[in-house]
Motif scaffolding. Structure first.
Motif, short mmCIF file in Angstrom:
data_model
loop_
_atom_site.label_atom_id
_atom_site.label_comp_id
_atom_site.label_asym_id
_atom_site.label_seq_id
_atom_site.Cartn_x
_atom_site.Cartn_y
_atom_site.Cartn_z
N ALA A 23 29.88 25.82 31.84
CA ALA A 23 29.69 26.84 32.88
C ALA A 23 29.16 28.16 32.34
CB ALA A 23 30.99 27.05 33.64
N ASP A 24 29.75 28.67 31.26
CA ASP A 24 29.32 29.98 30.75
C ASP A 24 27.88 29.93 30.22
OD1 ASP A 24 31.73 31.17 31.39
OD2 ASP A 24 32.61 30.74 29.43
N GLY A 25 27.55 28.88 29.47
CA GLY A 25 26.19 28.75 28.95
C GLY A 25 25.17 28.56 30.05
N LEU A 26 25.52 27.77 31.06
CA LEU A 26 24.60 27.55 32.19
C LEU A 26 24.44 28.82 33.01
CD1 LEU A 26 25.71 24.00 33.35
CD2 LEU A 26 23.66 24.60 32.05
N GLY A 32 19.44 34.70 32.79
CA GLY A 32 18.39 35.09 31.86
C GLY A 32 17.07 34.36 32.06
N HIS A 33 17.12 33.06 32.27
CA HIS A 33 15.90 32.26 32.34
C HIS A 33 15.38 32.09 33.78
CE1 HIS A 33 12.95 29.44 30.84
NE2 HIS A 33 13.36 28.53 31.71
N LEU A 34 16.30 31.87 34.72
CA LEU A 34 15.88 31.66 36.10
C LEU A 34 15.78 32.96 36.90
CD1 LEU A 34 17.96 28.47 37.03
CD2 LEU A 34 15.73 28.63 35.91
N GLY A 35 16.39 34.03 36.39
CA GLY A 35 16.33 35.31 37.09
C GLY A 35 17.14 35.33 38.37
N GLN A 36 18.19 34.53 38.43
CA GLN A 36 19.05 34.46 39.61
C GLN A 36 20.45 34.95 39.25
OE1 GLN A 36 18.09 33.38 42.71
NE2 GLN A 36 16.00 33.08 41.97
N GLY A 84 4.25 29.15 36.32
CA GLY A 84 4.81 30.50 36.32
C GLY A 84 6.22 30.60 36.86
N GLN A 85 6.81 29.47 37.29
CA GLN A 85 8.17 29.52 37.84
C GLN A 85 9.12 28.73 36.95
OE1 GLN A 85 8.12 28.18 41.88
NE2 GLN A 85 7.13 30.03 42.64
N ALA A 86 10.29 29.29 36.71
CA ALA A 86 11.29 28.62 35.88
C ALA A 86 12.14 27.65 36.68
CB ALA A 86 12.18 29.66 35.22
#
Length: 114
Positions: A23-26, A32-36, A84-86
């Motif tokens: 959970a914490d890593g996801l 950070g990666h998905l910007g959500q 361009g989308q993660a």
């Protein structure tokens, strides 16, 4: 049929994920990666490099929840990335199809040797 509260969105990461993450890593990947925002209540779906393992992260009323599925044979049909989308947005029906349909052309049961 999967029933989600109104307004919940489903985001599928387009890059493979290290399935050792919990959970914490996801949640760090979501932010950070998905910007959500990982505590938004939306569902965030991650697949392994081999596409035989999926992990879904979401925030419940008071904590993170993860749901995992590992296939014994076949691979998930992961959506194609959009340039361009993660992440790719899916609706509930598309997620259910994604979790139930697999590519069986190279299906081999775990433990079988060729």
């Amino acid at each position: 049929m999967l029933k989600l509260p109104e307004g919940v969105r489903i985001w599928v990461a387009t890059a493979p994920c290290d399935m050792r993450k919990q959970a914490d890593g996801l949640s760090a990947l979501v932010q950070g990666h998905l910007g959500q925002q990982p505590k938004s209540g939306h569902l965030f779906v991650f697949f392994s490099r081999r596409r035989d393992f999926v992990r879904i992260l979401f925030w419940d009323a008071n904590g993170y929840c993860t749901v995992s599925k590992r296939l014994e044979a076949g691979r998930f049909r992961v959506p194609s990335p959009v340039e361009g989308q993660a992440a790719v947005h899916l609706d509930v029906r598309q997620l259910l199809e994604l979790l139930s349909l697999v590519e069986a052309s190279h299906a081999v049961r775990r433990g079988e040797v060729h």
